[in-house]
Design a protein around this motif. Structure first.
Motif, PDB file in Angstrom:
ATOM      1  N   THR A   1     -27.364  23.962 -28.334  1.00 59.98           N
ATOM      2  CA  THR A   1     -26.039  24.371 -27.892  1.00 59.98           C
ATOM      3  C   THR A   1     -25.682  23.592 -26.637  1.00 59.98           C
ATOM      4  OG1 THR A   1     -26.789  26.136 -26.441  1.00 59.98           O
ATOM      5  CG2 THR A   1     -26.467  26.704 -28.755  1.00 59.98           C
ATOM      6  N   PHE A   2     -24.410  23.520 -26.380  1.00 58.49           N
ATOM      7  CA  PHE A   2     -23.937  22.873 -25.161  1.00 58.49           C
ATOM      8  C   PHE A   2     -23.137  23.846 -24.307  1.00 58.49           C
ATOM      9  CE2 PHE A   2     -24.638  19.473 -28.171  1.00 58.49           C
ATOM     10  CZ  PHE A   2     -25.419  18.613 -27.416  1.00 58.49           C
ATOM     11  N   ASN A   3     -23.063  25.096 -24.772  1.00 52.34           N
ATOM     12  CA  ASN A   3     -22.289  26.085 -24.018  1.00 52.34           C
ATOM     13  C   ASN A   3     -23.070  27.387 -23.866  1.00 52.34           C
ATOM     14  OD1 ASN A   3     -22.169  26.831 -26.662  1.00 52.34           O
ATOM     15  ND2 ASN A   3     -19.946  27.079 -26.755  1.00 52.34           N
ATOM     16  N   GLY A   4     -24.367  27.277 -23.663  1.00 52.16           N
ATOM     17  CA  GLY A   4     -25.190  28.444 -23.395  1.00 52.16           C
ATOM     18  C   GLY A   4     -25.893  28.985 -24.620  1.00 52.16           C
ATOM     19  N   GLY A   5     -26.929  29.727 -24.361  1.00 55.14           N
ATOM     20  CA  GLY A   5     -27.709  30.353 -25.414  1.00 55.14           C
ATOM     21  C   GLY A   5     -29.176  30.413 -25.003  1.00 55.14           C
ATOM     22  N   ASN A   6     -29.882  31.413 -25.518  1.00 56.64           N
ATOM     23  CA  ASN A   6     -31.316  31.510 -25.239  1.00 56.64           C
ATOM     24  C   ASN A   6     -32.007  32.252 -26.377  1.00 56.64           C
ATOM     25  OD1 ASN A   6     -30.879  34.303 -24.634  1.00 56.64           O
ATOM     26  ND2 ASN A   6     -30.524  33.815 -22.501  1.00 56.64           N
ATOM     27  N   ASN A   7     -33.326  32.391 -26.272  1.00 58.37           N
ATOM     28  CA  ASN A   7     -34.158  33.059 -27.267  1.00 58.37           C
ATOM     29  C   ASN A   7     -33.949  32.484 -28.675  1.00 58.37           C
ATOM     30  OD1 ASN A   7     -33.387  35.371 -25.118  1.00 58.37           O
ATOM     31  ND2 ASN A   7     -35.513  35.542 -25.763  1.00 58.37           N
ATOM     32  N   PRO A   8     -34.138  31.163 -28.859  1.00 55.86           N
ATOM     33  CA  PRO A   8     -33.923  30.575 -30.182  1.00 55.86           C
ATOM     34  C   PRO A   8     -35.002  30.986 -31.180  1.00 55.86           C
ATOM     35  CG  PRO A   8     -34.882  28.959 -28.722  1.00 55.86           C
ATOM     36  CD  PRO A   8     -34.595  30.179 -27.879  1.00 55.86           C
ATOM     37  N   VAL A   9     -34.581  31.144 -32.449  1.00 55.98           N
ATOM     38  CA  VAL A   9     -35.486  31.467 -33.556  1.00 55.98           C
ATOM     39  C   VAL A   9     -35.140  30.522 -34.703  1.00 55.98           C
ATOM     40  CG1 VAL A   9     -36.149  33.240 -35.230  1.00 55.98           C
ATOM     41  CG2 VAL A   9     -35.687  33.883 -32.866  1.00 55.98           C
ATOM     42  N   TRP A  10     -36.149  29.791 -35.207  1.00 55.05           N
ATOM     43  CA  TRP A  10     -35.951  28.876 -36.325  1.00 55.05           C
ATOM     44  C   TRP A  10     -35.891  29.631 -37.641  1.00 55.05           C
ATOM     45  CZ3 TRP A  10     -35.230  23.669 -36.063  1.00 55.05           C
ATOM     46  CH2 TRP A  10     -35.572  23.030 -34.866  1.00 55.05           C
ATOM     47  N   SER A  11     -35.047  29.146 -38.558  1.00 52.35           N
ATOM     48  CA  SER A  11     -35.080  29.651 -39.933  1.00 52.35           C
ATOM     49  C   SER A  11     -36.360  29.144 -40.586  1.00 52.35           C
ATOM     50  CB  SER A  11     -33.852  29.178 -40.716  1.00 52.35           C
ATOM     51  OG  SER A  11     -33.871  27.773 -40.902  1.00 52.35           O
ATOM     52  N   ALA A  15     -33.783  24.618 -41.133  1.00 54.11           N
ATOM     53  CA  ALA A  15     -32.414  24.118 -41.193  1.00 54.11           C
ATOM     54  C   ALA A  15     -31.475  24.786 -40.194  1.00 54.11           C
ATOM     55  CB  ALA A  15     -31.858  24.288 -42.611  1.00 54.11           C
ATOM     56  N   TRP A  16     -31.829  25.969 -39.694  1.00 53.29           N
ATOM     57  CA  TRP A  16     -30.966  26.741 -38.809  1.00 53.29           C
ATOM     58  C   TRP A  16     -31.730  27.238 -37.598  1.00 53.29           C
ATOM     59  CZ3 TRP A  16     -25.815  27.250 -39.698  1.00 53.29           C
ATOM     60  CH2 TRP A  16     -25.372  26.899 -40.975  1.00 53.29           C
ATOM     61  N   ILE A  17     -30.986  27.502 -36.547  1.00 55.43           N
ATOM     62  CA  ILE A  17     -31.519  28.174 -35.361  1.00 55.43           C
ATOM     63  C   ILE A  17     -30.571  29.316 -35.033  1.00 55.43           C
ATOM     64  CG2 ILE A  17     -32.062  27.977 -32.905  1.00 55.43           C
ATOM     65  CD1 ILE A  17     -32.680  25.013 -33.435  1.00 55.43           C
ATOM     66  N   VAL A  18     -31.126  30.505 -34.887  1.00 58.30           N
ATOM     67  CA  VAL A  18     -30.349  31.649 -34.404  1.00 58.30           C
ATOM     68  C   VAL A  18     -30.701  31.819 -32.934  1.00 58.30           C
ATOM     69  CG1 VAL A  18     -30.172  34.168 -34.482  1.00 58.30           C
ATOM     70  CG2 VAL A  18     -30.042  32.858 -36.582  1.00 58.30           C
ATOM     71  N   PHE A  19     -29.695  32.083 -32.129  1.00 55.47           N
ATOM     72  CA  PHE A  19     -29.909  32.226 -30.690  1.00 55.47           C
ATOM     73  C   PHE A  19     -28.981  33.297 -30.147  1.00 55.47           C
ATOM     74  CE2 PHE A  19     -26.724  29.043 -31.465  1.00 55.47           C
ATOM     75  CZ  PHE A  19     -25.730  29.318 -30.538  1.00 55.47           C
ATOM     76  N   LEU A  20     -29.286  33.754 -28.954  1.00 62.71           N
ATOM     77  CA  LEU A  20     -28.494  34.778 -28.280  1.00 62.71           C
ATOM     78  C   LEU A  20     -27.576  34.120 -27.265  1.00 62.71           C
ATOM     79  CD1 LEU A  20     -28.042  37.859 -27.710  1.00 62.71           C
ATOM     80  CD2 LEU A  20     -29.662  37.562 -25.845  1.00 62.71           C
ATOM     81  N   LYS A  21     -26.327  34.490 -27.313  1.00 63.91           N
ATOM     82  CA  LYS A  21     -25.395  34.164 -26.235  1.00 63.91           C
ATOM     83  C   LYS A  21     -25.261  35.461 -25.446  1.00 63.91           C
ATOM     84  CE  LYS A  21     -21.990  31.175 -27.093  1.00 63.91           C
ATOM     85  NZ  LYS A  21     -20.752  30.650 -27.732  1.00 63.91           N
ATOM     86  N   ASN A  32     -29.589  20.396 -37.418  1.00 65.46           N
ATOM     87  CA  ASN A  32     -29.286  18.965 -37.323  1.00 65.46           C
ATOM     88  C   ASN A  32     -28.087  18.688 -36.413  1.00 65.46           C
ATOM     89  OD1 ASN A  32     -27.030  19.635 -38.822  1.00 65.46           O
ATOM     90  ND2 ASN A  32     -27.714  18.574 -40.682  1.00 65.46           N
ATOM     91  N   GLY A  33     -27.516  19.722 -35.828  1.00 64.93           N
ATOM     92  CA  GLY A  33     -26.445  19.565 -34.852  1.00 64.93           C
ATOM     93  C   GLY A  33     -25.053  19.487 -35.440  1.00 64.93           C
ATOM     94  N   THR A  34     -24.933  19.489 -36.763  1.00 66.05           N
ATOM     95  CA  THR A  34     -23.610  19.395 -37.369  1.00 66.05           C
ATOM     96  C   THR A  34     -22.975  20.773 -37.470  1.00 66.05           C
ATOM     97  OG1 THR A  34     -24.486  19.620 -39.610  1.00 66.05           O
ATOM     98  CG2 THR A  34     -24.267  17.383 -38.730  1.00 66.05           C
ATOM     99  N   GLY A  35     -21.677  20.794 -37.465  1.00 63.73           N
ATOM    100  CA  GLY A  35     -20.944  22.049 -37.648  1.00 63.73           C
ATOM    101  C   GLY A  35     -20.919  22.907 -36.398  1.00 63.73           C
ATOM    102  N   ALA A  36     -20.064  23.884 -36.453  1.00 62.93           N
ATOM    103  CA  ALA A  36     -19.908  24.811 -35.330  1.00 62.93           C
ATOM    104  C   ALA A  36     -20.920  25.945 -35.450  1.00 62.93           C
ATOM    105  CB  ALA A  36     -18.496  25.383 -35.331  1.00 62.93           C
TER     106      ALA A  36
END
Length: 180
Positions: A1-11, A15-21, A32-36
């Protein structure tokens, strides 16, 4: 992320990362950094939301930590986190004691067990419990304290940090229908 977030969890497929804002909720972002980023579960739906702690190997569940004024820290399941539906948490372990740091057992397919930390004995200890749908079982792993349980990828070992916060401990686990 470029606008905050923590506690990442990989799928489980990476392919995905879930994180807390903080103050906003759980979001998913393609690794892979694509998409919102996509909202998964928001604080406005649940002000007790704290963070996700793990993603099941079959991709069906996020293990979520939340707090409640009466029960303290508890563990909940969020089914199908990437589906574009209104999500509802399912209770996994809600009690008057603090429980957290939950991790699904390693291995393929539907998760059978969850390792976690609880203060029910008066000390933070590591426990393992069955997932909903199976006959209830619960096992105390440590006697003298422990933190941060982690399963080996194949589910044959359970690692944790000893009370000195410097020593990594390991317990052998025998895979099968029963926890041993």
């Amino acid at each position: 992320t470029f606008n905050g977030g923590n506690n990442p969890v990989w799928s489980p497929d990476g392919a995905w990362i879930v994180f807390l804002k903080p103050g906003d909720g759980l979001y998913a972002k393609a690794a892979n950094g694509t998409g919102a980023e996509q909202p998964v579960y928001l604080n406005r739906e649940d002000p007790g939301l704290r963070n996700a702690t793990d993603w099941s190997a079959d991709g069906r569940y996020l293990l979520v930590a939340r707090t409640d004024a009466k029960t303290g820290f508890d563990m909940w399941l969020l089914p199908d986190p990437l589906k574009k539906v209104s999500h509802k948490l399912l209770p996994l372990l809600v009690s008057p004691m603090n429980e957290g740091q939950g991790r699904f057992a390693g291995g393929q397919g539907e998760p059978k067990w969850v390792a976690y930390v609880s203060e029910e004995s008066g000390t933070n200890e590591i426990y393992v419990m069955t997932m909903p749908g199976a006959p209830f079982g619960k096992w105390q792993i440590t006697n003298g304290g422990g933190y941060a349980p982690r399963w080996a990828h194949d589910g044959r070992e359970l690692y944790f940090i000893a009370p000195d916060l410097r020593t990594v401990m390991e317990v052998d686990v025998e895979p099968g229908a029963l926890f041993r």
